[in-house]
Design an enzyme around this catalytic site. Structure first.
Site, PDB file in Angstrom:
ATOM      1  N   ASP B 151      30.421  34.834  27.578  1.00 13.31           N
ATOM      2  CA  ASP B 151      30.020  34.608  28.962  1.00 13.31           C
ATOM      3  C   ASP B 151      28.726  33.789  28.942  1.00 13.31           C
ATOM      4  O   ASP B 151      27.658  34.319  28.647  1.00 13.31           O
ATOM      5  CB  ASP B 151      29.790  35.938  29.697  1.00 13.31           C
ATOM      6  CG  ASP B 151      31.092  36.673  29.989  1.00 13.31           C
ATOM      7  OD1 ASP B 151      32.079  36.452  29.249  1.00 13.31           O
ATOM      8  OD2 ASP B 151      31.125  37.471  30.940  1.00 13.31           O
ATOM      9  N   LYS B 214      32.880  32.440  36.502  1.00 15.16           N
ATOM     10  CA  LYS B 214      32.355  33.766  36.842  1.00 15.16           C
ATOM     11  C   LYS B 214      31.212  33.593  37.823  1.00 15.16           C
ATOM     12  O   LYS B 214      30.433  32.652  37.709  1.00 15.16           O
ATOM     13  CB  LYS B 214      31.895  34.432  35.536  1.00 15.16           C
ATOM     14  CG  LYS B 214      31.174  35.759  35.686  1.00 15.16           C
ATOM     15  CD  LYS B 214      30.903  36.379  34.296  1.00 15.16           C
ATOM     16  CE  LYS B 214      29.924  37.515  34.377  1.00 15.16           C
ATOM     17  NZ  LYS B 214      29.551  38.058  33.059  1.00 15.16           N
ATOM     18  N   LYS B 250      36.293  35.508  37.469  1.00 14.11           N
ATOM     19  CA  LYS B 250      35.636  36.798  37.258  1.00 14.11           C
ATOM     20  C   LYS B 250      34.476  36.986  38.228  1.00 14.11           C
ATOM     21  O   LYS B 250      33.392  36.452  38.003  1.00 14.11           O
ATOM     22  CB  LYS B 250      35.129  36.918  35.810  1.00 14.11           C
ATOM     23  CG  LYS B 250      34.363  38.226  35.529  1.00 14.11           C
ATOM     24  CD  LYS B 250      33.958  38.351  34.064  1.00 14.11           C
ATOM     25  CE  LYS B 250      33.016  39.535  33.866  1.00 14.11           C
ATOM     26  NZ  LYS B 250      32.495  39.631  32.492  1.00 14.11           N
TER      27      LYS B 250
END
Lengths: 316, 314
Positions: B151, B214, B250
Site C-alpha cells: 500500500d 485506495k 479499497k
C-alpha cells in the site's frame, strides 16, 4: 394622517365582514411544541415515526398532543450513547458528580412553574403538582449530597486470617435500564434514576405511560444542566414492547423496574439471563415516594453498585 | 539524478522527450455525487441478504493496525483474528492483514498456511515525503520480507503543486519495485481538496499500473467517505470501458460500522456490478469494523443486541 385613518376604517370594516361570515380571526396563533425524547443530549423523535396521543386538558376542544412512541431501534441507539457516556461519567470524581447533580437542581428550580404545569396537564390539581415538583427538586439536592458519601458507608476493611489487607469498595455497573413508575410521574422518574446515576451508572428510562409529557419537559431541563449527554436518556413509549429488548441487550448491566406487571417482570428476568443482568424491582405506593427520609436512603444507591474486593499483601 | 525523474512508463519518444498518457478526466458534479452516494446508503437490507453482505464484507476486509505502538504480540494476535474472526464456522477469514514493513515477517510467520495475505504500507507512509530512492527501498524490503501487497502513498504535495508526471513516474517506479506483489495506491483524498483532483489522481494511478486504488491512510480526516469512493469507482468503471482492465478499490479509514460496510458494498454493486464483489477487486481497510460486523451477525443469530465487552479487542 388622513390616509392612515382611512386604512384603519377599511381594516375595521373588513373585520366586520368576517364576523358576519361567522369567522373571528384569533389575536395570534399559539406556537405548539413538538415533544421530543432525550437521547445522548439530543432531542429526537422516534426513529419509527410513531406517536402516542396524550390528552391536553388545557386546550380548548380537547385537542390531543403527540409524544414520540419509541421503537426497539430507539432503545438500541440509546444504549449505544449511554454506554459511550458511562466511561466519562463514572470516571469523574464523586465530588464533581455531586456538583453536577446540584447544578441540575438549580436548573429544575428555574423551571418549577413549567414542570408543575406539565403535571397539571397530566391530570394533577395545581397544589399536588406544585408539591410533587418541589419534592422532586429536593430529591436531586439529596442525591447531590450523597454523591461523595455513600462510598464510605458501603466500603469495608475486612478481617482476614493472613498477611493481607482486604478491602471492599463499590463500583458502578454500567448501563441501567429503568421503567419509571406511572405515578408520581416526575418524582417517581427522578427518584428512580437519581440513585443509579449517583453511583456512576448511565440510564435509559422509559417514562410513565400515564403522563409521558412531563418526562419530556424534564428532558429539556436535563439537557440544559451540566449533566453530560447520554447519562440520562428519556424514552416514551410502551414498556411492554420495549422492556424485553432492553432486557435482552448484552450491553445493559442492570434493570430497575417500577410498577411493572408480574408477567412482564418475569419475562424481563428470563431475558436478562443472557448476560446475568441485575434485575431489581421496586413496588412502593405513590405516597412512599414523597417520604423524603425513606426515599433518599443510600440503600437505593447500593442496589446499583458492584462490590469489588481487593487483596493486598501487607508484607507481614 | 536518474531516480529523481523516475524510471516509469513515461515513454521516451524519438526526439528524446518523455511523453505521457492522457491524464485528463471528466469533472465531477459535487452535489449529484454526494446525493447519489448518500441515496445508495438508504436501502433497507434485512435478514439473509444482510447476513450474506456482512459475511462478504469480512472476506473483503484488510484488518489493519498502523500504530507506533504495534508490537509483534499485537500483530500475532490480529493475525489469529484474521484467520478465524469468530467461532462459528460460516464466518470466513479476512482478506489480508495490513501492517508497517517491520512487522511483515511477524505477520507472515503467524499467517503461514492460511489464505490471509500480508499487506504492508510502504513509501514513507503516511506522508510519502521522502526521496524516491528511500521510498523504493522501503517497498523492496517489504516485498523481500514477504509482503503480498504493497500500500503506497502518493506525494500529495507534488500533486497539489501540479506535478502530475512526477506522481505518474513514482507510481510506475513503485510498481516495478513491487515485482510480484500487488500495488495499492493511496490517494489520501482528504488532502486533495476537490473531487476533480481525486478523479484525476485515480486516473494517473491506474494509468501508471496500480492494481488497486485506495482512499486514505487513516491518518487524515476526512478519510473514506461514500462520495469520494463513488468518484473513484466511477473512475475505475470508465477505465475498464477504455482499457478492459479491472482495477480494484479499497476505501479505508473511518469505516467502523456494519451499516457503513453494507453501504460500500451497495456502492460497488451499483457502480461496477457483481464482477467487483470479490476480495480480488474490493477491500475494506479497517481496524474496528470487524467487531461491529461480528456483533451484527450475532444479533441476527441470537436476536439480542450485542456488547463489545464479549468480543476480543484486537
Amino acid at each position: 394622517m388622513a390616509r392612515a385613518k382611512d386604512k384603519e376604517t377599511a381594516g375595521a370594516s373588513a373585520r366586520a365582514d368576517e364576523r358576519e361570515n361567522g369567522f373571528v380571526p384569533p389575536a395570534r396563533l399559539s406556537v405548539r411544541k413538538a415533544y421530543k425524547m432525550l437521547v445522548g443530549g439530543q432531542f429526537v423523535r422516534s426513529e419509527s415515526g410513531r406517536y402516542i396521543q396524550v390528552a391536553d386538558p388545557m386546550s380548548l376542544g380537547g385537542t390531543k398532543e403527540n409524544v414520540p412512541w419509541a421503537s426497539r431501534k430507539d432503545v438500541r441507539d440509546a444504549v449505544v450513547v449511554a454506554r459511550g457516556a458511562w466511561e466519562g461519567w463514572s470516571g469523574r470524581t464523586a465530588y464533581n458528580r455531586g456538583q453536577i447533580l446540584y447544578r441540575l437542581a438549580e436548573m429544575l428550580e428555574a423551571r418549577q412553574g413549567e414542570l408543575s404545569r406539565a403535571l397539571e396537564r397530566g391530570g394533577l390539581d395545581a397544589s399536588r403538582a406544585a408539591t410533587e415538583t418541589a419534592a422532586a427538586i429536593d430529591r436531586v439536592v439529596s442525591y447531590a449530597g450523597w454523591a461523595d458519601k455513600y462510598q464510605s458507608l458501603f466500603s469495608s476493611l475486612n478481617p482476614v486470617a493472613g498477611p493481607h489487607f482486604n478491602f471492599t469498595v463499590p463500583e458502578s455497573m454500567g448501563v441501567v435500564g429503568v421503567v419509571a413508575p406511572a405515578r408520581p410521574a416526575l418524582l417517581g422518574l427522578l427518584g428512580a434514576v437519581l440513585p443509579i446515576i449517583t453511583a456512576g451508572n448511565t440510564v435509559i428510562v422509559l417514562a410513565s405511560e400515564e403522563d409521558p409529557r412531563t418526562a419530556l419537559v424534564l428532558g429539556e431541563a436535563l439537557a440544559t444542566s451540566d449533566l453530560p449527554g447520554g447519562v440520562i436518556n428519556v424514552l416514551t413509549g410502551r414498556a411492554a414492547e420495549l422492556l424485553p429488548h432492553l432486557a435482552k441487550h448484552m450491553e445493559v448491566a442492570a434493570l430497575d423496574l417500577h410498577g411493572v406487571t408480574p408477567e412482564l417482570a418475569r419475562k424481563a428476568e428470563e431475558a436478562a439471563i443472557v448476560n446475568v443482568k441485575r434485575v431489581r424491582t421496586r413496588s412502593i405506593d405513590e405516597a412512599a415516594w414523597f417520604d423524603a427520609d425513606g426515599a433518599t436512603s443510600p440503600r437505593w444507591i447500593e442496589r446499583f453498585v458492584e462490590m469489588k474486593t481487593i487483596w493486598h499483601p501487607s508484607g507481614a | 539524478m536518474a531516480a529523481e525523474g523516475g524510471n516509469g512508463k513515461g515513454a521516451v519518444g524519438p526526439s528524446g522527450v518523455r511523453t505521457y498518457p492522457d491524464f485528463s478526466a471528466p469533472t465531477v458534479d459535487k452535489v449529484m455525487v454526494e446525493e447519489r452516494a448518500a441515496s445508495l446508503g438508504k436501502r433497507s437490507i434485512k435478514k439473509e441478504a444482510k447476513v450474506a453482505g456482512l459475511l462478504l464484507s469480512i472476506a473483503m476486509m484488510d484488518l489493519t493496525t498502523l500504530e507506533g505502538k504495534d508490537s509483534p504480540g499485537k500483530v500475532t494476535q490480529l493475525c489469529q483474528k484474521a484467520m478465524r474472526p469468530h467461532a462459528s464456522p460460516e464466518v470466513p477469514p479476512c482478506a489480508a492483514i495490513c501492517v508497517y514493513p517491520k512487522l511483515v515477517p511477524v505477520a507472515k510467520r503467524a499467517l503461514a498456511g492460511s489464505s490471509v495475505k500480508v499487506a504492508s504500507v510502504a513509501t514513507a507512509f503516511p506522508s510519502g515525503l521522502s526521496a524516491l530512492d528511500v521510498k523504493l527501498d522501503d517497498v523492496r524490503r517489504a516485498v523481500a520480507w514477504g509482503a503480498d501487497e504493497i500500500d503506497m502513498v502518493i506525494d500529495r504535495g507534488a500533486l497539489l503543486a501540479g506535478e502530475k508526471t512526477r506522481i505518474f513516474d513514482e507510481i510506475a517506479a513503485t510498481k516495478e519495485a513491487c515485482g510480484q506483489a500487488h500495488l495499492k495506491v493511496i490517494l489520501e483524498t482528504g488532502e486533495l481538496g476537490t473531487y476533480d483532483l481525486v478523479r484525476e489522481a485515480s486516473q494517473i494511478a491506474m494509468l501508471a499500473g496500480a492494481d488497486f486504488i485506495k482512499t486514505s491512510t487513516g491518518k487524515v480526516t476526512p478519510a473514506a467517505t461514500p462520495a469520494v469512493t463513488l468518484v473513484m469507482l466511477e473512475a475505475i468503471r470508465d477505465f475498464f470501458y477504455a482499457t478492459g482492465k479491472r482495477i480494484g478499490m479499497k476505501p479505508a479509514g473511518g469505516i467502523r460500522t456494519a451499516k457503513q460496510a453494507l453501504h460500500y458494498l451497495v456502492l460497488v454493486k451499483e457502480t461496477l456490478g457483481d464482477a467487483w464483489l470479490t476480495p480480488d477487486l474490493f477491500r475494506l481497510g479497517a481496524s474496528t469494523l470487524l467487531n461491529d460486523v461480528l456483533m451484527q451477525l450475532e444479533k441476527e443469530r441470537t436476536g439480542a443486541y450485542q456488547s463489545g465487552d464479549y468480543f476480543s479487542k484486537d
